[in-house]
Design an enzyme around this catalytic site. Sequence first.
Site, PDB file in Angstrom:
ATOM      1  N   TRP A  41       0.833  -1.207   0.000  1.00 41.91           N
ATOM      2  CA  TRP A  41       0.000   0.000   0.000  1.00 41.91           C
ATOM      3  C   TRP A  41       0.866   1.254   0.000  1.00 41.91           C
ATOM      4  O   TRP A  41       0.496   2.252  -0.617  1.00 41.91           O
ATOM      5  CB  TRP A  41      -0.942  -0.018   1.211  1.00 41.91           C
ATOM      6  CG  TRP A  41      -2.178  -0.837   0.964  1.00 41.91           C
ATOM      7  CD1 TRP A  41      -2.338  -1.832   0.055  1.00 41.91           C
ATOM      8  CD2 TRP A  41      -3.437  -0.716   1.633  1.00 41.91           C
ATOM      9  NE1 TRP A  41      -3.604  -2.357   0.123  1.00 41.91           N
ATOM     10  CE2 TRP A  41      -4.295  -1.697   1.081  1.00 41.91           C
ATOM     11  CE3 TRP A  41      -3.907   0.095   2.651  1.00 41.91           C
ATOM     12  CZ2 TRP A  41      -5.618  -1.858   1.508  1.00 41.91           C
ATOM     13  CZ3 TRP A  41      -5.222  -0.069   3.092  1.00 41.91           C
ATOM     14  CH2 TRP A  41      -6.060  -1.026   2.524  1.00 41.91           C
TER      15      TRP A  41
ATOM     16  N   ASP B 294      -4.730  -1.383   7.387  1.00 45.23           N
ATOM     17  CA  ASP B 294      -4.859  -2.785   6.987  1.00 45.23           C
ATOM     18  C   ASP B 294      -4.459  -3.677   8.162  1.00 45.23           C
ATOM     19  O   ASP B 294      -4.056  -4.818   7.976  1.00 45.23           O
ATOM     20  CB  ASP B 294      -3.969  -3.054   5.769  1.00 45.23           C
ATOM     21  CG  ASP B 294      -4.432  -4.266   4.966  1.00 45.23           C
ATOM     22  OD1 ASP B 294      -5.647  -4.538   4.949  1.00 45.23           O
ATOM     23  OD2 ASP B 294      -3.582  -4.945   4.361  1.00 45.23           O
TER      24      ASP B 294
ATOM     25  N   LYS C 185      -9.681  -1.791   6.935  1.00 47.73           N
ATOM     26  CA  LYS C 185     -10.103  -3.163   6.684  1.00 47.73           C
ATOM     27  C   LYS C 185     -10.889  -3.690   7.871  1.00 47.73           C
ATOM     28  O   LYS C 185     -10.466  -3.552   9.020  1.00 47.73           O
ATOM     29  CB  LYS C 185      -8.889  -4.067   6.433  1.00 47.73           C
ATOM     30  CG  LYS C 185      -9.258  -5.546   6.238  1.00 47.73           C
ATOM     31  CD  LYS C 185      -8.076  -6.384   5.817  1.00 47.73           C
ATOM     32  CE  LYS C 185      -7.058  -6.549   6.913  1.00 47.73           C
ATOM     33  NZ  LYS C 185      -5.932  -7.416   6.514  1.00 47.73           N
TER      34      LYS C 185
END
EC number: 2.1.1.166
Length: 220
Positions: free
Chosen positions: A66, A125, A165
């Site tokens: 990312w 995440d 997430k």
Amino acid sequence: MAQKPKRTKSGSAWMHEHVTDAYVKKAQQEGFRSRAAYKLLEIDKRDHLLHPGMTVVDLGAAPGSWCQVAVQKMKRQGRVLAIDLLPVAPLPGAEVLQGDFTEPETLAWLEKNLQTARVDLVLSDMAPNMSGVVLRDQARHYELCGLALDFAVDWLKPDGALLVKVFQGTGFDDFRNAMRRAFAQVVIRKPEASRDRSSEVYLLGRRPVKLEPVACADAS
């Protein structure tokens, strides 16, 4: 001589799925560190999150895919601050700390680097080490999500965004409601790069409703 562990059927199935996965192959070909890059790329294509000159904080960054997407999309014009418990190989354009986001020292590192500058985008995440006890793992995961939300509310610009997430199941509705209280807009995203069998989705919150004053970092 240590005995070589036997390969289980589930482990063999996972390995087969991994090595034959189209996104894994694409990541290898295009130089991304993991297939997760395509989840962010897909969401960014739809929601236009990344632009040159931004300040981005990436929580749970390892192995760094990312960060790669953020640096690429921002054309190395801006800042990417990244944190993970696991090591992240050096990446030009990103400042990385190996640390635990639940510890005060790690948050202090972020605050010291940001000083009083607000953040355009927080990416999370993060996921806990799985124990195999579903309810316990869900609870620990949403604790991390809550920390990411708290940080985002404290540090985002008025037009900033949080992409986090989450896993559908116990705790999902409560956390989504918390996001809705914190942001003017909250939407759910399920990228094609997320495996169908996974309960993983992403919540995107935009425009924090309440901005808290940012405390200056301790110069010591």
